[in-house]
Design an enzyme around this catalytic site. Structure first.
Site, short mmCIF file in Angstrom:
data_model
loop_
_atom_site.label_atom_id
_atom_site.label_comp_id
_atom_site.label_asym_id
_atom_site.label_seq_id
_atom_site.Cartn_x
_atom_site.Cartn_y
_atom_site.Cartn_z
CG ASP A 84 -2.01 -1.02 1.17
OD1 ASP A 84 -2.38 -1.43 0.05
OD2 ASP A 84 -2.51 -1.42 2.24
CE1 TYR A 112 3.68 -6.61 4.49
CE2 TYR A 112 3.06 -8.83 5.15
CZ TYR A 112 3.16 -7.85 4.17
OH TYR A 112 2.73 -8.12 2.90
CG ASP A 163 -4.72 2.64 5.57
OD1 ASP A 163 -5.73 3.38 5.41
OD2 ASP A 163 -4.05 2.22 4.61
NE ARG A 183 -4.92 -1.51 3.70
CZ ARG A 183 -5.87 -1.37 2.77
NH1 ARG A 183 -6.93 -0.65 3.00
NH2 ARG A 183 -5.76 -1.98 1.61
#
Length: 225
Positions: free
Chosen positions: A41, A69, A83, A175
Site C-alpha cells: 500500500d 511485516y 489505516d 489492515r
C-alpha cells in the site's frame, strides 16, 4: 541488464504506489517488461521485489512466498480504510485494556483464518477494483478468503500503540488484521505504520533505496548505451 533479466530488491518509499516504483524502474531501464511481486500500500514501506526482462516469469513464484511485516496498530480508534488513508471516525475508551487482552487477541488471529479483505483495496469484483466503489461511498460485499498467520508477535506496547511482527501467507491484509484485532478487543483499531521486512528468504536489509538504484541504472545505461 542480462539476457536472463534481473530482480531488484527495493525499499519502497512512503507514499509511493507499487506501480509508481515499477514505472520508475521501467523508465530507467528503458525496457517494457517490468513488474512487481506483491503490492505494498502507498502508506506502507519496505521490501518490494521488482522483476525485469525474463525474470518477470518468476513473479508468481515470489508472490507465493510467505511475508514478514513489522508495524503498529492504534487501538481505540477506527477508520474506514483501517489505516491512515481515511480520517478517524470512531473513538473508544481503552483504559480497561490489559496486556493479557492484547495477547489473547493476537493468539486468536494466529493460524489458518478466513479473512475479509478491506474495501479500500485493489481486489477486483465484477471486473472492477473495489477501492473505486469505496471512494464513491458505495458498499461492496467482500467474500472472506483463507489466509495463514504463522506468527503474530506483540513486540511493544505504548497504548494506544501496539507494535507487532507478523509472518503470514500470500494475500493476507495487515489492515484487515488491524480491524479484527480491534474488534476482538471491543474498542476498534487501525494500522498506523507498516514495513515489509521479508519475502521468503529475501530481506529488506539487502534492498536498495529507490533513488540510489535509479542513479545506478542510469549510470550503467550511459556506460553501456
Amino acid at each position: 541488464m542480462t539476457d536472463e533479466g534481473i530482480v531488484f530488491l527495493i525499499d519502497k518509499p512512503y507514499g509511493w504506489t507499487s506501480f509508481d516504483v515499477v514505472k520508475k524502474v521501467r523508465n530507467a531501464l528503458r525496457v517494457k517488461k517490468v513488474g512487481h511481486a506483491g503490492t505494498l500500500d502507498p502508506l506502507a514501506t519496505g521490501l518490494l521485489v521488482v522483476c525485469a526482462g525474463k525474470m518477470t516469469k518468476q513473479i508468481d513464484r515470489y508472490q507465493s512466498q510467505e511475508k514478514e511485516y513489522e508495524g503498529t496498530f492504534v487501538i481505540g480508534k477506527t477508520t474506514e480504510s483501517f489505516d491512515l488513508e481515511r480520517e478517524i471516525k470512531d473513538v473508544s475508551e481503552i483504559g480497561h485494556i490489559q496486556a493479557e487482552d492484547l495477547l489473547a487477541a493476537s493468539t486468536k488471529l494466529t493460524g489458518d483464518l478466513l479473512q475479509v479483505p478491506p474495501m479500500h483495496s485493489a481486489i477486483k469484483k465484477d471486473g472492477k477494483r473495489v477501492y473505486l466503489a469505496a471512494r464513491k461511498g458505495e458498499t461492496v460485499e467482500m467474500d472472506p478468503r483463507p489466509v495463514t498467520v504463522s506468527d503474530f508477535e506483540i513486540t511493544g506496547v505504548n497504548l494506544p500503540e501496539v507494535h507487532f511482527r507478523i509472518v503470514c501467507s500470500k494475500g493476507t491484509y495487515i489492515r484487515s488484521l488491524a480491524r479484527d484485532f480491534g474488534e476482538l478487543l471491543g474498542v476498534g483499531a487501525y494500522l498506523s505504520r507498516l514495513v515489509r521486512t521479508r519475502i521468503g528468504n529475501l530481506r529488506l536489509d539487502d534492498a536498495d533505496q529507490l533513488p540510489d538504484l535509479i542513479e545506478k541504472l542510469k549510470e550503467a545505461r550511459h556506460e553501456n548505451p
